[in-house]
Scaffold this motif. Structure first.
Motif, PDB file in Angstrom:
ATOM      1  N   ASP A  61     -73.615  10.926 -31.060  1.00  0.00           N
ATOM      2  CA  ASP A  61     -73.907  10.493 -29.712  1.00  0.00           C
ATOM      3  C   ASP A  61     -74.704  11.391 -28.819  1.00  0.00           C
ATOM      4  N   PRO A  62     -75.718  10.808 -28.040  1.00  0.00           N
ATOM      5  CA  PRO A  62     -76.177  11.586 -26.945  1.00  0.00           C
ATOM      6  C   PRO A  62     -75.191  11.826 -26.039  1.00  0.00           C
ATOM      7  N   ASN A  63     -75.184  12.917 -25.233  1.00  0.00           N
ATOM      8  CA  ASN A  63     -73.912  12.995 -24.180  1.00  0.00           C
ATOM      9  C   ASN A  63     -74.902  13.641 -22.886  1.00  0.00           C
ATOM     10  N   GLY A  64     -74.249  13.207 -21.582  1.00  0.00           N
ATOM     11  CA  GLY A  64     -74.642  13.887 -20.445  1.00  0.00           C
ATOM     12  C   GLY A  64     -76.049  14.381 -20.211  1.00  0.00           C
ATOM     13  N   PRO A  65     -77.052  13.367 -20.613  1.00  0.00           N
ATOM     14  CA  PRO A  65     -78.413  13.902 -20.074  1.00  0.00           C
ATOM     15  C   PRO A  65     -78.468  14.009 -18.643  1.00  0.00           C
ATOM     16  N   MET A  66     -79.383  15.148 -18.079  1.00  0.00           N
ATOM     17  CA  MET A  66     -79.624  15.021 -16.787  1.00  0.00           C
ATOM     18  C   MET A  66     -80.705  15.935 -16.303  1.00  0.00           C
ATOM     19  N   LEU A  67     -81.113  15.834 -15.260  1.00  0.00           N
ATOM     20  CA  LEU A  67     -81.981  16.836 -14.831  1.00  0.00           C
ATOM     21  C   LEU A  67     -81.122  17.915 -13.684  1.00  0.00           C
ATOM     22  N   TYR A  68     -81.560  18.990 -13.693  1.00  0.00           N
ATOM     23  CA  TYR A  68     -81.068  20.080 -12.866  1.00  0.00           C
ATOM     24  C   TYR A  68     -81.964  21.124 -12.640  1.00  0.00           C
ATOM     25  N   LYS A  69     -82.240  21.467 -11.648  1.00  0.00           N
ATOM     26  CA  LYS A  69     -83.145  22.699 -11.272  1.00  0.00           C
ATOM     27  C   LYS A  69     -84.240  22.668 -12.228  1.00  0.00           C
ATOM     28  N   GLY A  70     -84.763  21.729 -12.352  1.00  0.00           N
ATOM     29  CA  GLY A  70     -86.241  21.723 -13.070  1.00  0.00           C
ATOM     30  C   GLY A  70     -86.071  21.517 -14.619  1.00  0.00           C
ATOM     31  N   TYR A 315     -77.633   3.668 -31.829  1.00  0.00           N
ATOM     32  CA  TYR A 315     -76.335   3.403 -31.294  1.00  0.00           C
ATOM     33  C   TYR A 315     -75.935   4.644 -30.444  1.00  0.00           C
ATOM     34  N   ALA A 316     -74.823   4.270 -29.550  1.00  0.00           N
ATOM     35  CA  ALA A 316     -74.011   4.976 -28.590  1.00  0.00           C
ATOM     36  C   ALA A 316     -75.158   5.718 -27.714  1.00  0.00           C
ATOM     37  N   SER A 317     -76.066   5.051 -27.145  1.00  0.00           N
ATOM     38  CA  SER A 317     -77.212   5.444 -26.300  1.00  0.00           C
ATOM     39  C   SER A 317     -76.613   5.594 -25.109  1.00  0.00           C
ATOM     40  N   LYS A 318     -77.401   6.763 -24.377  1.00  0.00           N
ATOM     41  CA  LYS A 318     -76.905   6.968 -22.881  1.00  0.00           C
ATOM     42  C   LYS A 318     -78.122   7.202 -21.985  1.00  0.00           C
ATOM     43  N   SER A 319     -78.310   6.781 -20.796  1.00  0.00           N
ATOM     44  CA  SER A 319     -79.368   6.635 -19.944  1.00  0.00           C
ATOM     45  C   SER A 319     -79.016   7.781 -18.805  1.00  0.00           C
ATOM     46  N   PHE A 331     -81.573   7.679 -24.315  1.00  0.00           N
ATOM     47  CA  PHE A 331     -81.480   8.332 -25.571  1.00  0.00           C
ATOM     48  C   PHE A 331     -80.478   7.454 -26.388  1.00  0.00           C
ATOM     49  N   GLY A 332     -80.608   7.506 -27.779  1.00  0.00           N
ATOM     50  CA  GLY A 332     -80.000   6.751 -28.632  1.00  0.00           C
ATOM     51  C   GLY A 332     -79.913   7.729 -29.933  1.00  0.00           C
ATOM     52  N   TRP A 333     -78.908   7.511 -30.639  1.00  0.00           N
ATOM     53  CA  TRP A 333     -78.367   8.324 -31.927  1.00  0.00           C
ATOM     54  C   TRP A 333     -79.023   7.398 -32.968  1.00  0.00           C
ATOM     55  N   VAL A 334     -79.644   7.876 -33.786  1.00  0.00           N
ATOM     56  CA  VAL A 334     -80.130   7.331 -35.180  1.00  0.00           C
ATOM     57  C   VAL A 334     -79.644   7.961 -36.508  1.00  0.00           C
ATOM     58  N   ASN A 335     -78.724   7.382 -37.145  1.00  0.00           N
ATOM     59  CA  ASN A 335     -78.148   7.889 -38.200  1.00  0.00           C
ATOM     60  C   ASN A 335     -79.185   7.941 -39.455  1.00  0.00           C
ATOM     61  N   GLU A 336     -78.693   8.848 -40.303  1.00  0.00           N
ATOM     62  CA  GLU A 336     -79.455   8.810 -41.606  1.00  0.00           C
ATOM     63  C   GLU A 336     -79.367   7.216 -42.499  1.00  0.00           C
ATOM     64  N   SER A 337     -80.071   7.291 -43.332  1.00  0.00           N
ATOM     65  CA  SER A 337     -79.974   6.117 -44.536  1.00  0.00           C
ATOM     66  C   SER A 337     -79.597   6.313 -45.674  1.00  0.00           C
ATOM     67  N   ASP A 338     -79.591   7.854 -45.852  1.00  0.00           N
ATOM     68  CA  ASP A 338     -79.045   8.117 -47.226  1.00  0.00           C
ATOM     69  C   ASP A 338     -77.600   8.415 -46.993  1.00  0.00           C
ATOM     70  N   GLY A 339     -76.864   8.699 -48.324  1.00  0.00           N
ATOM     71  CA  GLY A 339     -75.428   9.133 -48.121  1.00  0.00           C
ATOM     72  C   GLY A 339     -74.932  10.416 -47.892  1.00  0.00           C
ATOM     73  N   GLU A 340     -73.703  10.572 -47.529  1.00  0.00           N
ATOM     74  CA  GLU A 340     -72.816  11.622 -47.122  1.00  0.00           C
ATOM     75  C   GLU A 340     -73.434  13.033 -47.916  1.00  0.00           C
TER      76      GLU A 340
END
Ligand code: DQQ
Length: 579
Positions: A61-70, A315-319, A331-340
């Motif tokens: 997941d994307p977490n805590g996006p923000m703009l700070y001091k440029g 998934y698990a997007s955050k604005s 922002f949004g999380w984009v997982n893989e399409s192959d296996g582990e």
């Protein structure tokens, strides 16, 4: 002359003779491995060039996006030790333009009793004087029993507010600030949102949860950001939806495309509630500030039963609100399409979708439009433009002058007389199935038509992004599909075909699409950003310079492509420490 000097039999001479021989063997083995066994570094061609990803290992997941001091700050769920989920920390990177990133030290690591098993998702809020505070979920054990894990909410602050890079974060001494309330299972209590301030001066934030199968966004209030009390009623809940992960709640303007500060409310403002379960669902509605509840514009489009941000892998997007350019960015999380196993062998997993600007669609007043942020233009390189091209029945035409696996393609197609459209009942429930069953290579009437991206010259590998116009029970509709079924000669990949649809009004004369291609990700923004579809694909041969762009029409009705701008894109530098 001694032809076979006795020295030849001495150990020293043997060694002298053996050395070139050994070298020859080594060289041959090396040559064989270099030129015969390693085809083209398959895992590297899957890494993306202008999307965010860590230098190595697993991200979600994307977490805590923000703009700070440029600086734009971006945090993400990251496993520092492996390319699979686990040991979750907050990775941290900064950027001046949301595209070129510099990775910094990890911001949060699981090192306190309340986050021992992981620092899970959360948000950043700019509180008094614009100072940031992180809210996140600590995953830990209760009663020292590893079997009984619990989730609780915690805070972290910058160690030095003067540092624009915010390299060091300190957890609040009062943590955890919120533990699961009575009646809520502590295994389903996570992902605090960005907080907003009400007219009474109190902060509010949401925590995702559920009660039985009712998904809900619990509301908390605080006078000082340290002491939080749960409101009696959740901000919103929907029966039968299950656990709401990663809620996001923000205002949108009803009159323009600008974004709004998260605390904005009142006249001219609607609110968006997004939650994640299986997919990212959202609904537009009214935030009733008098009792802190949320009322969707249309109850049949409520969270989880209505609209999705994206109909592919997202998934698990955050604005966050970007005060620099007055816009809301997602922002949004984009997982893989192959296996582990493939991820472990690649040494990395997951990318973030290209950042999108989001705003209210003024045509509907109940849905959003998404568009890649304008900074992408700084990566534009050579381009090809075409006007008025007829795509005849069964045509597949390469777009000359453009190649490569990093593209930005924008096109408009004129709609023909739609009375001819084939009869097909399309609904929210079956749109993806329709796209998949009908596919890009089927012969239709008005479509399938569109693009083949990441295609080989012989089209054996390609990802098809296409439209089909249909006459459905309740009106004319256009299906938007992303067909991965022939995206790679490799097997053992998730090649699900994705799709959605939009109603067509009688006055609509064209359909448009923008496609971003970046090695192993294809993002489709159709109809001006009404429908987004993100796919992960791993072609074996349609890689790098070998990748081609085609136009096609498998419908019987000719389609006129009104305009096309296809651009090759440069990569964006992502550097920094590996943490
Ligand atoms: N991922 C996090 C959780 C969240 C989930 C853990 C969603 O906080 O609910 O990595 O992908």
């Amino acid at each position: 002359m001694q032809l076979f000097p006795s020295a030849l039999c001495s150990d020293q001479s043997r060694a002298n003779m053996a050395l070139p021989f050994l070298c020859l063997i080594c060289f041959s083995v090396l040559y064989y491995f270099l030129f015969f066994t390693v085809p083209s570094k398959p895992h590297n061609v899957q890494r993306v060039a202008f999307h965010f990803q860590p230098i190595k290992n697993w991200m979600n997941d994307p977490n805590g996006p923000m703009l700070y001091k440029g600086y734009y700050h971006f945090f993400y769920q990251w496993n520092p030790y492996a390319a699979v989920w686990g040991n979750i920390t907050w990775g941290h990177a900064v950027s001046k333009d949301l595209i070129r990133w510099h990775h910094l030290e990890v911001a949060l690591i699981p090192n306190q009793w309340y986050d021992l098993y992981g620092c899970w998702s959360g948000s950043a809020t700019l509180v008094e004087e614009g100072k940031p505070i992180i809210t996140y979920t600590g995953w830990s054990n209760a009663s020292h029993s590893e079997d009984h894990k619990v989730q609780m909410q915690a805070l972290a602050m910058p160690a030095d507010y003067g540092d624009p890079l915010l390299r060091k974060w300190v957890k609040a001494p009062g943590n955890p600030i919120i533990t699961a309330p009575q009646g809520i299972d502590s295994n389903f209590f996570r992902d605090p949102t960005t907080a907003w301030k009400g007219a009474d001066g109190k902060w509010r934030m949401l925590v995702g949860s559920k009660e039985n199968m009712t998904g809900m966004a619990l509301l908390y209030r605080s006078p000082d950001f340290l002491n939080w009390r749960k409101a009696i009623t959740p901000l919103h809940s929907v029966n039968g939806t299950g656990m709401w992960e990663c809620p996001d709640f923000y205002p949108v303007s009803i009159s323009d495309t600008y974004g709004l500060n998260t605390s904005a409310y009142g006249q001219g403002v609607m609110h968006v509630l997004k939650v994640s379960f299986v997919h990212d669902y959202y609904t537009v509605g009214t935030y009733i500030t008098s009792n802190d509840t949320f009322l969707p514009v249309q109850s049949n489009l409520d969270v989880g039963i209505g609209l999705r941000y994206d109909y592919g892998k997202y998934y698990a997007s955050k604005s966050f609100f970007d005060a620099n350019k007055n816009r809301r960015i997602l922002f949004g999380w984009v997982n893989e399409s192959d296996g582990e196993a493939a991820d472990i062998s690649k040494g990395w997993a997951s990318v973030q979708a290209f950042p999108r600007k989001v705003w209210l669609d003024k045509e509907t007043n109940c849905s959003l439009l998404h568009w890649p942020i304008e900074e992408l233009e700084s990566l534009h390189r050579s381009k090809v433009t075409l006007d008025s091209v007829s795509l005849w029945k069964g045509s597949v035409t390469v777009v000359e002058g453009i190649k490569g696996a990093q593209l930005d393609v924008e096109a408009t197609f004129d709609l023909p007389e739609i009375n001819d459209a084939e009869i097909m009942d399309v609904s929210a429930e079956n749109a993806q199935l329709m796209c998949s069953e009908k596919g890009a290579s089927r012969n239709g009437v008005i479509g399938p038509f569109g693009f083949l991206v990441l295609a080989t010259d012989d089209e054996m590998e390609h990802t098809a992004i296409f439209f089909v116009v249909v006459n459905s029970k309740d009106g004319w509709k256009v299906l938007v599909c992303s067909d991965q079924s022939r995206s790679s000669l490799a097997t053992n990949l998730d090649k699900t075909t994705y799709g959605s649809f939009s109603n067509l009004s009688g006055s609509q004369t064209s359909v448009s699409v923008r496609i971003l291609v970046d090695n192993s990700i294809v993002e489709t923004f159709a109809l001006g950003g009404k429908i987004c579809i993100t796919s992960r694909v791993y072609p074996k041969n349609a890689v790098g310079e070998a990748a081609r762009l085609f136009l096609f029409n498998n419908g019987t009705v000719p389609i006129r492509m009104n305009s096309l701008i296809a651009r090759e894109l440069a990569g964006a530098k992502i550097d920094g420490i590996e943490s």
